[in-house]
Scaffold this active site. Structure first.
Site, PDB file in Angstrom:
ATOM      1  N   GLY A  49       0.808  -1.209   0.000  1.00 37.37           N
ATOM      2  CA  GLY A  49       0.000   0.000   0.000  1.00 37.37           C
ATOM      3  C   GLY A  49       0.841   1.258   0.000  1.00 37.37           C
TER       4      GLY A  49
ATOM      5  N   ILE B  32      -0.267  -5.572   5.336  1.00 37.86           N
ATOM      6  CA  ILE B  32      -0.020  -5.097   3.970  1.00 37.86           C
ATOM      7  C   ILE B  32       1.312  -5.632   3.440  1.00 37.86           C
ATOM      8  CG2 ILE B  32      -1.469  -3.050   4.147  1.00 37.86           C
ATOM      9  CD1 ILE B  32       1.000  -1.406   4.781  1.00 37.86           C
TER      10      ILE B  32
ATOM     11  N   PRO C 264      13.101 -10.460  14.237  1.00 40.32           N
ATOM     12  CA  PRO C 264      14.235 -10.041  13.405  1.00 40.32           C
ATOM     13  C   PRO C 264      14.043 -10.328  11.924  1.00 40.32           C
ATOM     14  CG  PRO C 264      15.011 -11.157  15.389  1.00 40.32           C
ATOM     15  CD  PRO C 264      13.518 -11.338  15.351  1.00 40.32           C
TER      16      PRO C 264
ATOM     17  N   GLN D 273      11.521  -5.292   6.506  1.00 39.10           N
ATOM     18  CA  GLN D 273      10.983  -3.939   6.443  1.00 39.10           C
ATOM     19  C   GLN D 273      12.084  -2.896   6.263  1.00 39.10           C
ATOM     20  OE1 GLN D 273       7.493  -2.696   6.617  1.00 39.10           O
ATOM     21  NE2 GLN D 273       7.683  -4.712   5.682  1.00 39.10           N
TER      22      GLN D 273
ATOM     23  N   LYS E 159       9.030   0.320  18.561  1.00 39.01           N
ATOM     24  CA  LYS E 159       8.754   1.488  17.734  1.00 39.01           C
ATOM     25  C   LYS E 159       8.418   1.006  16.326  1.00 39.01           C
ATOM     26  CE  LYS E 159      12.030   4.478  20.236  1.00 39.01           C
ATOM     27  NZ  LYS E 159      13.248   5.325  20.139  1.00 39.01           N
ATOM     28  N   GLY E 160       7.797   1.865  15.546  1.00 40.84           N
ATOM     29  CA  GLY E 160       7.472   1.498  14.175  1.00 40.84           C
ATOM     30  C   GLY E 160       8.714   1.413  13.316  1.00 40.84           C
TER      31      GLY E 160
ATOM     32  N   GLY F 139       8.291   0.489   9.653  1.00 36.86           N
ATOM     33  CA  GLY F 139       7.933   0.400   8.239  1.00 36.86           C
ATOM     34  C   GLY F 139       8.457   1.540   7.393  1.00 36.86           C
ATOM     35  N   GLU F 140       8.759   2.692   8.003  1.00 34.38           N
ATOM     36  CA  GLU F 140       9.108   3.872   7.211  1.00 34.38           C
ATOM     37  C   GLU F 140      10.492   4.435   7.490  1.00 34.38           C
ATOM     38  OE1 GLU F 140       5.020   6.164   6.513  1.00 34.38           O
ATOM     39  OE2 GLU F 140       5.085   5.185   8.457  1.00 34.38           O
TER      40      GLU F 140
END
Length: 699
Positions: free
Chosen positions: A234, A461, A589, A595, A658-659, A661-662
Site C-alpha cells: 500500500g 499489507i 528479526p 521492512q 517502535k514502528g 515500516g518507514e
C-alpha cells in the site's frame, strides 16, 4: 506454559501466512468472485479542467456483454463525502485529467473495458494550471500541514543568528512527483444482500472504509462489512478510502448484482494519490566547529483544487538537530492536478532528503567529518517542544554504522577513487521518524482443547503483522506459538487503527497484549482449566495510550552508501547500502530486517529513478506504467545490510517497540546523493538523480 528460552517474541519466526501466499490460497480483493458477479471499468476524463457537456452511451451499451454505464446523470445518489476524491459521478465538474466521469459495467472484464472505451464524452474545457514554481502567484501559507502540524514555526531570532554565523549554507533542493505502485493494484468487490453491503477491498484499514461507506450511503455501519484480509502492499496509497469501493458499491446497487472493480496500473497515478513535488530551501548557520545556531527549512509544494494536502516536509527539521534559532515554513498552491496523498514516510522522506543533504554541505564547509558533524549537533532535548526524549540513540547508530561500513578508512577528498571509467564515493545520512500509538481494541478467546483465538481488525499489507501479533499473543498467554490463531482484516472484528504511519504493530500489539494478559488471568482464576464453553477477554487501550506522551518519541537510523558513477554515461549504481536503526525492541528479526531493507530499496528508487513529470499542456502524468515509471529491480540492489542496536524504551507500549515500516526510506536518498558528490565532486540538488542530470557536469 513456555519457558523464557521459548518466548515467541523476539524470535525470527517465519510468516504464518507464507504457505497460503506461495500456494495461491491467500485471496486478495480482486480474487473474490461472488455468483453472478459483473465487472466494472472506469472512464477517465481526457481534459485537465472543465465541465461535462454530454455523455453518449449508446455505442457503449451496444457492446457485447454490456450491462450499464453509470454517469453523474444516473448513478445512485450518495451523500457529500468528507474526502472529495470519493465524489466522482456526483456532478459534471472535471477538476483534473483522469478524474472518473463514468463507470462501465459488463459481464466480463474484457467487455467492461470495451464498453468503457466506447463511451463518448463532450467537455467544455477551461484554462488549467499544473506547473509548480517557486514564485507562483497562488502560493499561500496553510494553517496546518499534514498530521495537524503547524504550517509555520519560529523559535528565537533566525535572521539575526544566521547573519552573525561564521559558517552559512544556503541551498535549494527539488523533488519530482513520485507514485505509489503496490504489487496489488487497488480493487474492490461489492455485494448487496438483505439490506447489507459486503465489500472486499484492497485497503490498509477496513474499519475506516466501512465508516466512509456508511456515511456515503446513509447506512448503519453495523450493516456493512469490509474485508481486507490479504493486501499486496500500500505504502500509504491504501491508507484512506479510494474510489474503487465506493464505485463498486454504487454499481452493485444500480445493477442489482455483485460488481468487481479493479483499477488498471495506468490509472493509479491519477486516482490513488502521489508524493507531490517540493522545492525546499535550507539555510544553516553554524560556528567554526559546525555546531548549528540557526536553521531554516522553507518548503514550497502543491495540492489539488479539490482537497488541501500539504506535505509536511519541514517538520523533521524542528526536531532533528540543535537549533536555538529556527524557522520552518510551508507554502502551497492549489493546481489542477490529481490530489497528492500519503506515500511512505510522508514529510520525513522528502524533508530529510533536503536536510541531510544540507548537513553534508555544512560538513564540507566546516571541514568536519559528516558523521562527527551530526554527533556534534545531537540535542539533549527535542528542540521544538523542549520535551525529553523517551530514547534517542542516533549517535550509537552513526558510530555502529561507521564501524560496520569501514567509514574510518574513507578519504574525504572528492573524485579521487576510481576503477577504470568508474568513480567511487561514499556518503552518510541520518534518519528520524516519529513514534505514534493510537487506540485499539482486541479480543482473546481460550478453548478447552488448549487453543487460542485472537481477534483484532489489524491489516497486514505485507509487513508480517499476523505473525508478530501472534508472537505478542503467545508471549502474553505464555503459550506455544502454534496454539495461537489470529483473525485480522475484517471490519466485523474488534476495532483497530489502519496500517500506516508506522503505528500499526505498536497500537494493535498493545491491545492484543492487554486482552491476552486479561485472558490468562481468567484462566489462572479458574484453576488453570478452561471450561468446555471456553473463556474470553477483551481490551481497549484508549486510556492507556496517553502514557508516555510527555516524552518526545522517535525512531532513528543512520544510512551509509557506496556508489559508482560511470563518467562516460553518468549512470549511478549503488554498490552497497548499510543501515543501523534504533527502533525500540525488535519483535521479529526476520520480518524487521525485511521492512528495513524494503524501505532502503524504496529510498534507492527515490534517489535514482522514481520521478514523474506533469505535462503542462495535457495536465497529466505521462509515466503511467512500470515501463516508464522506474522502480528498483534486483539488479539495482547489489548489497543491502540492515542492523539495529538493542534499545530499551519504557515509554512506548508493553512490547517496547517502535514502528519500523518507514524509517528505512527516510535517509537513503540523501546518503546516495552525498555519496555521488563524494565520487564526482558534483552536488546534484534534484531527485531523481538521472544520468541526463549528472552527465553535463561530468563533461
Amino acid at each position: 506454559m513456555t519457558t523464557s528460552r521459548e518466548r515467541a517474541l523476539g524470535a525470527a519466526t517465519v510468516r504464518i501466512e507464507g504457505p497460503a501466499k506461495v500456494t495461491g490460497t491467500a485471496e486478495y480483493a480482486a480474487e473474490h468472485t461472488p455468483a453472478g458477479c459483473l465487472y466494472a471499468w472506469v472512464v477517465p476524463a481526457t481534459v485537465a479542467r472543465g465541465r461535462i457537456v454530454s455523455i453518449d452511451t449508446a455505442a457503449a451499451l451496444a457492446e457485447p456483454g454490456a450491462v450499464a454505464v453509470l454517469t453523474h446523470e444516473n448513478a445512485p445518489r450518495i451523500e457529500e463525502p468528507d474526502d472529495p476524491i470519493l465524489g466522482a459521478l456526483r456532478n459534471d465538474r472535471v477538476p483534473h485529467r483522469g478524474w472518473i466521469v463514468a463507470v462501465a459495467v459488463a459481464e466480463t472484464l474484457e467487455a467492461a473495458r470495451a464498453t468503457a472505451d466506447a463511451v463518448r464524452v463532450t467537455y467544455a474545457t477551461e484554462d488549467h494550471d499544473v506547473v509548480l514554481t517557486a514564485d507562483h502567484p497562488g502560493l499561500y501559507a496553510p494553517e496546518t500541514a499534514n498530521g495537524g502540524y503547524p504550517g509555520s514555526r519560529e523559535r528565537g531570532d533566525f535572521d539575526a543568528a544566521y547573519a552573525a554565523a561564521p559558517l552559512t549554507v544556503d541551498v535549494t533542493y527539488s523533488m519530482d512527483p513520485m507514485h505509489n505502485h503496490p504489487m496489488e493494484p487497488h480493487a474492490a468487490v461489492a455485494r448487496w444482500h438483505d439490506g447489507r453491503l459486503t465489500v472486499h477491498d484492497s485497503s490498509q484499514g477496513s474499519t475506516v472504509v466501512r465508516e466512509t461507506l456508511a456515511a456515503l450511503f446513509a447506512m448503519d455501519p453495523a450493516h456493512i462489512t469490509v474485508i481486507s484480509e490479504h493486501v499486496g502492499g500500500g505504502f500509504g496509497s491504501k491508507g484512506t478510502p479510494r474510489p474503487q469501493p465506493v464505485l463498486a458499491a454504487m454499481a452493485a446497487r444500480y445493477v442489482g448484482r455483485p460488481v468487481k472493480l479493479a483499477l488498471h496500473r495506468s490509472q493509479l497515478p491519477t486516482l490513488v494519490g502521489h508524493r507531490p513535488s517540493t522545492i525546499q530551501r535550507v539555510r544553516l548557520g553554524a560556528g567554526p566547529d559546525g555546531v548549528i545556531n540557526a536553521l531554516a527549512h522553507e518548503v514550497i509544494t502543491y495540492t489539488s483544487t479539490i482537497k488541501e494536502f500539504v506535505e509536511q516536509a519541514a517538520t523533521p527539521a524542528r526536531t532533528m538537530y540543535t537549533s536555538p534559532h529556527s524557522r520552518t515554513t510551508h507554502r502551497v498552491v492549489a493546481l489542477d492536478v490529481p490530489s497528492p496523498s500519503w506515500m511512505r514516510a510522508p514529510g520525513e522522506a522528502s524533508g530529510m532528503y533536503a536536510l541531510e543533504s544540507a548537513m553534508d554541505e555544512l560538513a564540507l564547509a566546516a571541514g568536519v567529518d559528516p558523521v562527527e558533524l551530526r554527533v556534534r549537533n545531537d540535542p539533549s532535548h527535542e528542540p521544538d517542544s523542549g520535551r525529553a526524549y523517551s530514547s534517542r540513540h542516533l549517535v550509537e547508530c552513526l558510530r555502529e554504522g561507521a564501524r560496520r561500513f569501514g567509514w574510518r578508512d574513507r578519504d574525504p577528498r572528492p573524485g579521487v577513487r576510481a576503477r577504470g571509467r568508474f568513480l567511487l564515493g561514499s556518503g552518510v545520512a541520518a534518519a528520524s521518524y516519529p513514534v505514534v500509538i493510537t487506540p485499539s481494541t482486541a479480543e482473546a478467546r481460550a478453548a478447552a482443547d488448549g487453543g487460542f483465538l485472537v481477534r483484532v481488525n489489524a491489516t497486514d499489507i505485507g509487513t508480517g503483522a499476523r505473525t508478530v501479533l501472534a508472537q505478542i499473543a503467545a508471549d502474553a498467554l505464555r503459550s506455544p506459538l502454534d496454539r495461537v490463531r489470529i483473525e485480522i482484516g475484517d471490519s466485523d472484528l474488534p476495532r483497530a487503527p489502519l496500517a500506516g504511519g508506522s503505528w500499526g504493530t505498536g497500537s494493535w500489539g498493545w491491545s492484543v497484549d492487554k486482552a491476552c494478559r486479561a485472558l490468562r488471568s481468567r484462566i489462572e482464576a479458574a484453576g488453570g482449566t478452561v471450561p468446555a464453553e471456553g473463556l474470553s477477554a477483551g481490551a481497549d487501550t484508549t486510556d492507556d495510550v496517553q502514557a508516555g506522551t510527555e516524552f518526545a518519541r522517535h525512531a532513528y537510523g543512520a544510512h551509509f552508501v557506496e556508489v559508482q558513477v560511470d563518467r562516460d554515461t553518468g549512470e549511478i549504481r549503488v554498490r552497497r547500502m548499510l543501515g543501523v536503526f534504533a527502533a525500540g525492541r525488535i519483535l521479529n528479526p526476520r520480518t524487521a530486517r525485511s521492512q528495513f531493507i524494503g524501505g532502503m530499496t524504496m529510498g534507492l528508487g527515490m534517489a535514482l529513478m522514481e520521478g514523474a513529470t506533469i505535462d503542462p499542456v495535457a495536465g497529466d502524468f505521462p509515466e503511467r506504467d512500470l515501463a516508464s515509471y522506474h522502480v528498483p529491480a534486483h539488479a539495482d540492489v547489489r548489497s543491502v545490510e540492515a542492523y539495529w542496536i538493542e534499545e530499551e524504551d519504557p515509554h512506548l507500549n508493553p512490547m517496547g517497540s517502535k514502528g519500523i515500516g518507514e524509517i528505512g526510506i527516510v535517509g537513503t536518498a540523501a546518503a546516495i546523493g552525498n555519496a555521488v558528490r563524494h565520487a564526482t565532486g558534483v552536488r546534484l540538488r534534484e531527485v531523481p538523480m538521472r544520468p541526463d542530470r549528472l552527465l553535463p557536469h561530468l563533461r
